[in-house]
Design an enzyme around this catalytic site. Structure first.
Site, PDB file in Angstrom:
ATOM      1  N   VAL A   1       0.848  -1.191   0.000  1.00  6.60           N
ATOM      2  CA  VAL A   1       0.000   0.000   0.000  1.00  6.60           C
ATOM      3  C   VAL A   1       0.884   1.242   0.000  1.00  6.60           C
ATOM      4  O   VAL A   1       1.731   1.409   0.891  1.00  6.60           O
ATOM      5  CB  VAL A   1      -0.919   0.024   1.245  1.00  6.60           C
ATOM      6  CG1 VAL A   1      -1.888   1.189   1.164  1.00  6.60           C
ATOM      7  CG2 VAL A   1      -1.646  -1.294   1.397  1.00  6.60           C
ATOM      8  N   SER A   2       0.722   2.120  -0.980  1.00 11.17           N
ATOM      9  CA  SER A   2       1.435   3.396  -1.047  1.00 11.17           C
ATOM     10  C   SER A   2       2.949   3.163  -0.966  1.00 11.17           C
ATOM     11  O   SER A   2       3.524   2.491  -1.827  1.00 11.17           O
ATOM     12  CB  SER A   2       0.920   4.309   0.066  1.00 11.17           C
ATOM     13  OG  SER A   2       1.336   5.646  -0.111  1.00 11.17           O
TER      14      SER A   2
END
Length: 285
Positions: free
Chosen positions: A101-102
């Site tokens: 994530v990210s």
């Protein structure tokens, strides 16, 4: 009913890592989560609870975040990738699926590239190819460069609509709930994470990622503009792109909608990418 999480703090060559495992069933490959910058593992647990309870899930705090110790020297994604593989050895896991994530999406790309035998499938959520990315607005990036939102929860609540977009623009209670789960380890660990990504890019080897890859993007993401996710899906041979009607943290705000997409991807049998298929033998009569 979903199994409770099992929390452990382990030591790998002097680096302590806080881990959480949600036990699952053996017919599904376990899922390893690489979280976003400054984000302790508690922030991703609501998403985990939305996944099939049979799916075993492994989450951890990277060095300098949450309950993991802060190293005295900075690190790079290649070193973190190796540390993640060592952690899996310690916890007695062989092959896993990985979701990043990210900031953790960059680490997930590195892990899939460096340890292809350990990573069966790859999921990239709200992330980019690093230094080659199309950046968000300068105001947003400036705020992301500081750990203040993790150290000062009231500031995090104030800026959440601008940096996370999507549901955070419409529901002020989301920012308050998010801030309540934050567990900061101080500024140094955050700066080490920033250093890990400084100058890093995967753009020159994305075409060598052979794992089936699910790319998930928010259509109102101020941090990672959608074009970056389209670039990942274009460069990774065996990939598919899903665009979610939300902002940067859609894994949390839209967990109930995103979880079925992820489970379908993890459960379907797909062949590895074949870049140069050979001509089959001619059939005789």
């Amino acid at each position: 009913m979903s199994q409770p999480f099992r929390f452990r703090t382990i030591d790998i060559d002097g680096q302590t890592l806080r881990t959480a495992v949600r036990p699952g069933k053996s017919h599904l490959t376990p899922l390893l989560i690489f979280n976003g910058i400054g984000a302790n593992l508690e922030l991703v647990l609501p998403f985990v609870r939305a996944l099939d309870p049979d799916l075993e899930v492994i989450a951890f705090d990277v060095p300098g975040v949450g309950g993991s110790s802060t190293p005295s020297r900075p690190y790079r994604f290649s070193g973190l990738s190796k540390l993640a593989a060592r952690m899996l050895d310690y916890l007695d896991y062989g092959q896993v699926n990985a979701i990043g994530v990210s900031w953790g999406g960059a680490l997930a790309q590195q892990f899939a590239h460096d340890h292809p035998e350990r990573c069966k499938k790859l999921i990239l959520a709200a992330t980019s190819a690093g230094a080659a990315m199309i950046p968000g607005k300068p105001k947003v990036l400036w705020r992301m460069a500081s750990p203040r939102r993790y150290i000062q929860p009231s500031y995090g609540v104030k800026i959440a609509p601008d940096i996370y977009g999507g549901s955070f623009r419409r529901d002020p209670n989301l920012a308050t709930a998010h801030a309540a789960k934050v567990r900061s380890s101080g500024k140094l660990g955050y700066y080490w994470q920033l250093f890990a990504g400084m100058g890093w890019t995967s753009i020159h080897w994305l075409h060598r990622i052979r794992q089936p890859t699910l790319v998930l993007a928010g259509d109102d993401d101020p941090i990672i503009p959608l074009v970056n996710m389209r670039l990942l899906a274009w460069r990774i041979p065996n990939s598919e792109l899903h665009v979610i009607d939300d902002g940067h943290l859609f894994l949390v705000t839209r967990a109930e909608a995103v979880a079925p997409i992820i489970m379908r991807f993890l459960q379907e049998e797909r062949q590895p990418a074949v870049m140069h298929p050979q001509q089959g033998p001619a059939r005789g009569h």
